[in-house]
Design a protein around this motif. Structure first.
Motif, short mmCIF file in Angstrom:
data_model
loop_
_atom_site.label_atom_id
_atom_site.label_comp_id
_atom_site.label_asym_id
_atom_site.label_seq_id
_atom_site.Cartn_x
_atom_site.Cartn_y
_atom_site.Cartn_z
N MET A 1 47.05 54.56 -20.66
CA MET A 1 47.54 55.79 -20.07
C MET A 1 48.79 55.52 -19.26
N ASP A 2 48.77 54.41 -18.51
CA ASP A 2 49.95 54.07 -17.71
C ASP A 2 51.20 53.97 -18.58
N HIS A 3 51.06 53.40 -19.76
CA HIS A 3 52.19 53.25 -20.68
C HIS A 3 52.80 54.61 -21.01
N LEU A 4 51.97 55.58 -21.39
CA LEU A 4 52.49 56.90 -21.76
C LEU A 4 53.06 57.63 -20.56
N VAL A 5 52.39 57.57 -19.42
CA VAL A 5 52.89 58.24 -18.23
C VAL A 5 54.20 57.60 -17.78
N ASP A 6 54.29 56.26 -17.85
CA ASP A 6 55.54 55.58 -17.49
C ASP A 6 56.70 56.00 -18.40
N LEU A 7 56.39 56.33 -19.66
CA LEU A 7 57.42 56.82 -20.59
C LEU A 7 57.82 58.26 -20.30
N GLY A 8 56.98 58.99 -19.52
CA GLY A 8 57.31 60.37 -19.18
C GLY A 8 56.39 61.40 -19.81
N HIS A 9 55.29 60.97 -20.42
CA HIS A 9 54.34 61.90 -21.04
C HIS A 9 53.33 62.40 -20.02
N GLY A 10 53.02 63.68 -20.07
CA GLY A 10 52.00 64.26 -19.21
C GLY A 10 51.07 65.17 -20.00
#
Length: 168
Positions: A1-10
């Motif tokens: 999840m951290d990977h996607l959130v760090d990329l800007g996904h919510g």
């Protein structure tokens, strides 16, 4: 999840097996908790349950594309589902990861050989086997419920080509 959130996904959707399978009910809870820690939610309308096959992943593309608002990323409980979804989205004309990011789970060999290669989560299969054998031995030896445990094993992210920063 951290990977996607760090990329800007919510806005993330989750493709999983039915709730009767502990291999998806536990990750779903963890996914909800992780999103909550980042200030996001995983509404039930963003969860799709099916078998963990290529065909079901392919069919899930129609579901994802039919949502009123398209998520920017999809997490799949198994790489097989992710590969099928990738194919279904490509057939519909979407570009992964430019239009939508995909993350799988299992780190199966074929995930690295599709195009784009699937970002996945690797689990310690040897450790999983050891933990499973300990649980089986406890059951054979008629361990009490207090002696039984659920083991949490470490996992690692294998970043590939199927995840990127979402388009604005």
């Amino acid at each position: 999840m951290d990977h996607l959130v760090d990329l800007g996904h919510g806005d993330i959707a989750f493709l999983r097996e039915p709730h009767t399978n502990i291999f998806t009910s536990e990750p779903e809870g963890g996914l909800r908790d992780a999103l909550s820690c980042h200030g996001f939610a995983l509404p039930d309308t963003r969860i799709w349950g099916s078998d963990f096959t290529l065909e079901e992943g392919f069919a899930a593309a129609e579901w994802v594309l039919g949502l009123p608002e398209r998520p920017t990323a999809v997490i799949c409980a198994f790489d097989q589902i992710a590969i099928g979804l990738l194919s279904g989205l490509a057939k519909a004309g979407l570009n992964v990861p430019a239009d939508m990011s995909i993350v799988g789970f299992d780190d199966i060999v074929s995930a690295a050989y599709v195009s784009p290669s699937v970002t996945t989560i690797r689990q310690d299969r040897i450790g999983l086997g050891r933990a499973a054998s300990k649980v089986i031995l406890k059951q054979i030896n008629k361990a009490t419920a207090q002696e039984r445990c659920i083991c949490t094993l470490p996992v690692s992210l294998i970043p590939q080509q199927s995840s990127a920063t979402p388009r604005s």
